[in-house]
Write a protein that holds these residues in place. Structure first.
Motif, short mmCIF file in Angstrom:
data_model
loop_
_atom_site.label_atom_id
_atom_site.label_comp_id
_atom_site.label_asym_id
_atom_site.label_seq_id
_atom_site.Cartn_x
_atom_site.Cartn_y
_atom_site.Cartn_z
N PHE A 294 0.84 -1.20 0.00
CA PHE A 294 0.00 0.00 0.00
C PHE A 294 0.88 1.25 0.00
N ALA A 295 1.87 1.28 0.89
CA ALA A 295 2.73 2.47 1.00
C ALA A 295 3.49 2.71 -0.32
N LYS A 296 3.88 1.61 -0.99
CA LYS A 296 4.63 1.74 -2.25
C LYS A 296 3.77 2.37 -3.34
N SER B 83 -0.65 7.15 -3.87
CA SER B 83 -0.29 8.38 -4.56
C SER B 83 -1.11 9.56 -4.05
N GLY B 84 -1.93 9.33 -3.03
CA GLY B 84 -2.74 10.42 -2.49
C GLY B 84 -1.91 11.33 -1.60
N HIS C 268 -3.69 13.28 4.99
CA HIS C 268 -2.92 13.35 6.23
C HIS C 268 -2.73 11.97 6.84
N ILE C 269 -3.80 11.18 6.89
CA ILE C 269 -3.66 9.79 7.36
C ILE C 269 -4.37 8.85 6.38
N GLN C 270 -3.92 7.61 6.35
CA GLN C 270 -4.52 6.62 5.46
C GLN C 270 -4.29 5.22 6.01
N ARG D 200 -10.59 -1.86 1.22
CA ARG D 200 -11.06 -0.48 1.15
C ARG D 200 -10.04 0.40 1.84
N VAL D 201 -9.58 1.40 1.09
CA VAL D 201 -8.61 2.37 1.63
C VAL D 201 -9.41 3.54 2.20
N TYR D 202 -9.02 3.97 3.39
CA TYR D 202 -9.69 5.11 4.03
C TYR D 202 -8.69 6.24 4.24
#
Ligand SMILES: C[S@@+](CC[C@H](N)C(=O)[O-])C[C@H]1O[C@@H](n2cnc3c(N)ncnc32)[C@H](O)[C@@H]1O
Length: 274
Positions: free
Chosen positions: A16-18, A21-22, A25-27, A72-74
């Protein structure tokens, strides 16, 4: 099984971190359904998504597939709460949350250790207490900042998971009033950032009472050598663990908001009194 799940969560975070592209502030993310990699009760998954859906710090979400695992990414923003949380004289650490998926894994492990009550000390938006509650533990969620406690109450009532938010200074709190039988205390602060003050005060109080014989303490540590300075080992908690005669029973590493852009995750160190 929890070791395997923790390892898979950490791998998922790296992927996910790789690709992220957003510029939020947090994800964080949660799988959408149970799978071979994440054999998680579907009701528990619903609770995890629901915590975020009912939590106003998140403002956006989208689906993303990682090697066959649909998640689901938040995305959210904690700036306002972070600022509020540093205004208290006896605040030991500002608000930064654990990933909700990590909060689930770490409380599931506490349940497997057979603890009956979970005291979330410095609980932020209450996610550790929330997970413990839907897993069937009795919970007390202690947080010094009133705005965060109001947020916890909103989530607690909207999700119908009553995880018992209490606005109090954890250093002053009278734990003997809780009539605990087999409690685990989750310390919400890193050792080098004030979490040691929080932990010491609680350990000293527990040491004076009978709770000690049956109590566990879980510390959030750091793998970052730079931050640990001279106090290496057990995620930076070495000297406190030695000083108070604690025994480490387990350590698992899990993603948190503050390690999102790091190759290492946050170690959660499970201890008991010898
Ligand atoms: C790093 S956050 C951890 C939040 C949560 N435990 C988590 O893992 O998501 C630390 C929290 O501890 C709270 N806190 C700091 N000092 C405190 C104290 N003396 N009593 C109660 N809460 C405190 C802060 O307001 C903040 O929300």
């Amino acid at each position: 099984m929890i070791d395997e799940i923790a390892k898979k969560i950490a791998e998922l975070k790296q992927e996910f971190a790789k690709t992220y592209s957003g510029n939020s502030h947090i994800q964080e993310l949660i799988p959408i359904s149970s799978s071979i990699e994440f054999p998680i009760d579907s009701n528990h998954l619903k609770h995890l998504h629901n915590f975020i859906l009912k939590n106003p710090i998140y403002h956006n979400s989208y689906e993303q597939n990682f090697g066959g695992i649909l998640t689901r990414v938040y995305e959210g923003d904690i700036n306002e709460y972070w600022l509020n949380s540093i205004k208290h004289g006896s605040s030991c650490q500002p608000f930064y949350p654990t990933w909700i998926f990590s909060a689930y894994a770490t409380t599931l492990l506490a349940k497997n250790f057979n603890f009956k009550e979970l005291i979330d000390v410095g609980s932020g938006d209450g996610r550790i207490a929330y997970c413990a509650k839907f897993l069937g533990l009795q919970t007390i969620s202690i947080e010094i900042d009133d705005a965060l406690v109001d947020l916890q109450k909103t989530i607690s009532s909207a999700t119908k998971v009553g995880f018992n938010p209490i606005c109090a200074d954890a250093i002053e709190f009278d734990y003997s009033s809780l009539k605990l039988t087999h409690p685990v205390f989750f310390i919400g602060g890193l050792p080098q950032m004030g979490g040691d003050i929080l932990a010491s005060s609680i350990i000293e109080k527990i040491s004076l009472s009978k709770i000690k014989d049956n109590a566990g303490i879980v510390f959030a540590g750091t793998h970052s050598k730079k931050q640990m300075s001279s106090n290496l080992g057990h995620g930076g908690w070495n000297s406190l663990i030695d000083k108070h005669g604690l025994r480490v029973t387990k350590t698992i590493s899990l993603p948190t908001i503050w390690t999102f852009d790091q190759l290492v995750d946050t170690p959660y160190i499970y201890t008991e009194f010898i």
